[in-house]
Design a protein around this motif. Structure first.
Motif, mmCIF file in Angstrom:
data_model
loop_
_atom_site.group_PDB
_atom_site.id
_atom_site.type_symbol
_atom_site.label_atom_id
_atom_site.label_comp_id
_atom_site.label_asym_id
_atom_site.label_seq_id
_atom_site.Cartn_x
_atom_site.Cartn_y
_atom_site.Cartn_z
ATOM 1 N N MET A 249 2.239 19.800 22.618
ATOM 2 C CA MET A 249 1.525 19.486 21.251
ATOM 3 C C MET A 249 0.567 20.550 20.940
ATOM 4 N N ARG A 250 0.050 21.353 21.926
ATOM 5 C CA ARG A 250 -1.048 22.577 21.382
ATOM 6 C C ARG A 250 0.067 23.329 20.481
ATOM 7 N N LYS A 251 1.235 23.425 20.529
ATOM 8 C CA LYS A 251 2.098 24.392 19.633
ATOM 9 C C LYS A 251 2.662 23.648 18.236
ATOM 10 N N TYR A 252 2.277 22.505 18.085
ATOM 11 C CA TYR A 252 2.588 21.663 16.935
ATOM 12 C C TYR A 252 2.072 22.669 15.738
ATOM 13 N N THR A 253 2.781 22.975 14.789
ATOM 14 C CA THR A 253 2.566 23.563 13.535
ATOM 15 C C THR A 253 2.548 22.747 12.100
ATOM 16 N N ASP A 254 1.710 22.883 11.347
ATOM 17 C CA ASP A 254 1.770 22.384 9.966
ATOM 18 C C ASP A 254 2.689 22.874 9.028
ATOM 19 N N SER A 255 2.440 22.045 7.837
ATOM 20 C CA SER A 255 3.465 22.346 6.845
ATOM 21 C C SER A 255 3.744 23.823 6.341
ATOM 22 N N GLN A 256 2.854 24.589 6.812
ATOM 23 C CA GLN A 256 2.806 25.993 6.523
ATOM 24 C C GLN A 256 3.316 26.958 7.712
ATOM 25 N N ASP A 257 3.663 26.123 8.630
ATOM 26 C CA ASP A 257 4.167 26.733 9.866
ATOM 27 C C ASP A 257 3.034 27.530 10.885
ATOM 28 N N ARG A 258 1.781 26.974 10.416
ATOM 29 C CA ARG A 258 0.541 27.385 11.139
ATOM 30 C C ARG A 258 0.302 26.523 12.317
ATOM 31 N N GLU B 55 0.943 -1.229 0.036
ATOM 32 C CA GLU B 55 0.006 -0.076 -0.059
ATOM 33 C C GLU B 55 0.960 1.213 -0.163
ATOM 34 N N ASP B 56 0.596 2.278 -0.882
ATOM 35 C CA ASP B 56 1.334 3.457 -1.010
ATOM 36 C C ASP B 56 0.657 4.717 -0.363
ATOM 37 N N TYR B 57 1.295 5.502 0.368
ATOM 38 C CA TYR B 57 0.419 6.440 0.905
ATOM 39 C C TYR B 57 1.253 7.763 0.475
ATOM 40 N N LEU B 58 0.517 8.810 0.164
ATOM 41 C CA LEU B 58 1.071 10.175 -0.077
ATOM 42 C C LEU B 58 0.550 11.254 0.667
ATOM 43 N N GLU B 59 1.644 11.846 1.295
ATOM 44 C CA GLU B 59 1.452 12.960 2.150
ATOM 45 C C GLU B 59 1.166 14.202 1.481
ATOM 46 N N MET B 60 -0.356 14.699 1.805
ATOM 47 C CA MET B 60 -0.566 16.071 1.165
ATOM 48 C C MET B 60 -0.396 17.183 1.967
ATOM 49 N N GLU B 61 0.330 18.155 1.634
ATOM 50 C CA GLU B 61 0.681 19.293 2.545
ATOM 51 C C GLU B 61 -0.643 20.368 2.469
ATOM 52 N N GLU B 62 -0.533 21.354 3.451
ATOM 53 C CA GLU B 62 -1.659 22.370 3.236
ATOM 54 C C GLU B 62 -1.119 23.445 2.161
ATOM 55 N N LEU B 63 -2.415 24.023 1.964
ATOM 56 C CA LEU B 63 -2.326 25.078 1.116
ATOM 57 C C LEU B 63 -1.725 26.317 1.955
ATOM 58 N N GLY B 64 -1.327 27.111 1.130
ATOM 59 C CA GLY B 64 -0.600 28.510 1.779
ATOM 60 C C GLY B 64 -1.786 29.389 2.404
ATOM 61 N N ASN B 65 -1.266 30.505 2.770
ATOM 62 C CA ASN B 65 -2.242 31.441 3.416
ATOM 63 C C ASN B 65 -2.996 32.273 2.322
ATOM 64 N N MET B 66 -4.281 32.626 2.926
ATOM 65 C CA MET B 66 -5.192 33.294 1.769
ATOM 66 C C MET B 66 -4.739 34.710 1.524
ATOM 67 N N PRO B 67 -4.680 35.146 0.181
ATOM 68 C CA PRO B 67 -3.855 36.373 0.137
ATOM 69 C C PRO B 67 -5.027 37.345 -0.077
#
Length: 298
Positions: free
Chosen positions: A174-183, A46-58
């Protein structure tokens, strides 16, 4: 004279029941059902792909700026086969229909379930080494986790022994974890503490006390009634413990069932005996690290 066909009709239904009952008897609450997102698989791998988050809304300036999801890391998980069998002599059927035979088959069911429990706790027993890795190729609990979209590294591990203060620090981490966009991950909500049976009474003291433990000031315990705890006999380090977001755990901790446990038998023409065998095929792995904080107590 009892024919082989008659013997099958007499013995097989009962032994199958014995096998299934023994398989379901360990433990009272399986870590596989409690912790994993169980999915069926029809492939070798089984192959899994990590999809990272969108950037911030301009800011909108007249034209929509279109963004694309960025691919992160990939992970391939291969299934492992497990099998075992017993060979039973004909005379055991004739002389001891259910005494010895039942014990043999019951042992097979128990061992099959035990194998799954061992693998189920594997990501936690090996959380601080490379036996099980996440999308970024690092151990489940690591001090330098990464995303493709950012150079930021993050830690989801510590070394502090269990206490109220240690739990409080882990929740904050844990509450300070950030996502792929540092959010910040606003949905982060630690709800489960996991550890060895050696820590069970200490978990209860901290999580089930109405007042803050370890003080005579009658302070309110903010964690009272807010978290569950779970211990397991196969977590063999007597000090290590984990804090878990159960919702994210069910998303990122995967149990892939390729072939469910099978129980079969066949007659052995030369020995007049019977062969009983069990077979299963599965894999389990953590995909992401953001559901957990682990303390590798020094």
């Amino acid at each position: 004279m009892i024919t082989e066909e008659q013997l099958d009709n007499i013995v097989q239904p009962g032994l199958t029941k014995v096998f299934v009952n023994a398989f379901n008897d360990l433990p009272n609450e399986s870590i596989v059902g409690a912790m994993y997102n169980t999915v069926n698989s029809d492939k070798r791998d089984e192959d899994y792909l990590e999809m990272e988050e969108l950037g911030n809304m301009p800011v909108f300036t007249g034209d929509v700026i279109y963004q694309e999801f960025k691919e992160g890391n990939t992970k391939t998980v291969s299934h492992t086969e497990f099998a075992m069998g017993v060979k039973i002599q004909r005379r055991l059927f004739d002389d001891d229909l259910y005494g010895v035979i039942e014990k043999m088959i019951k042992s097979m069911g128990y061992v099959g379930r035990y194998r799954m429990e061992v693998d189920g706790v594997g990501p936690f027993v090996n959380a601080f080494n490379s036996s099980y890795t996440t999308f970024d190729g690092l151990s489940l609990c690591n001090a330098a986790h990464t995303f493709v979209s950012t150079p930021t590294t993050q830690s989801n591990t510590g070394t502090t022994a269990w206490s109220y203060a240690a739990l409080d620090a882990a929740v904050i981490a844990m509450r300070k974890y950030t996502d792929s966009q540092d959010r910040p991950i606003f949905s982060m909500s630690p709800t489960l503490v996991l550890g060895p049976v050696d820590l069970e009474s200490q978990f209860i003291e901290v999580l089930e006390s109405r007042l803050k433990p370890g003080t005579a000031n009658n302070n309110t315990n903010p964690y009272y009634g807010q978290m569950k705890w779970m211990t397991h006999q196969l977590l063999n380090d007597t000090n290590n413990w984990f804090l878990i977001d159960q919702k994210k755990m069910k998303e990122f901790l995967i149990w892939q069932q390729r072939i469910p446990l099978e129980f079969k038998n066949v007659g052995d023409f030369d020995s007049y005996g019977k062969k009983y065998a069990a077979y299963m095929r599965y894999s389990n792995t953590p995909l992401h690290w953001t559901f957990i904080y682990g303390s590798n107590v020094s």
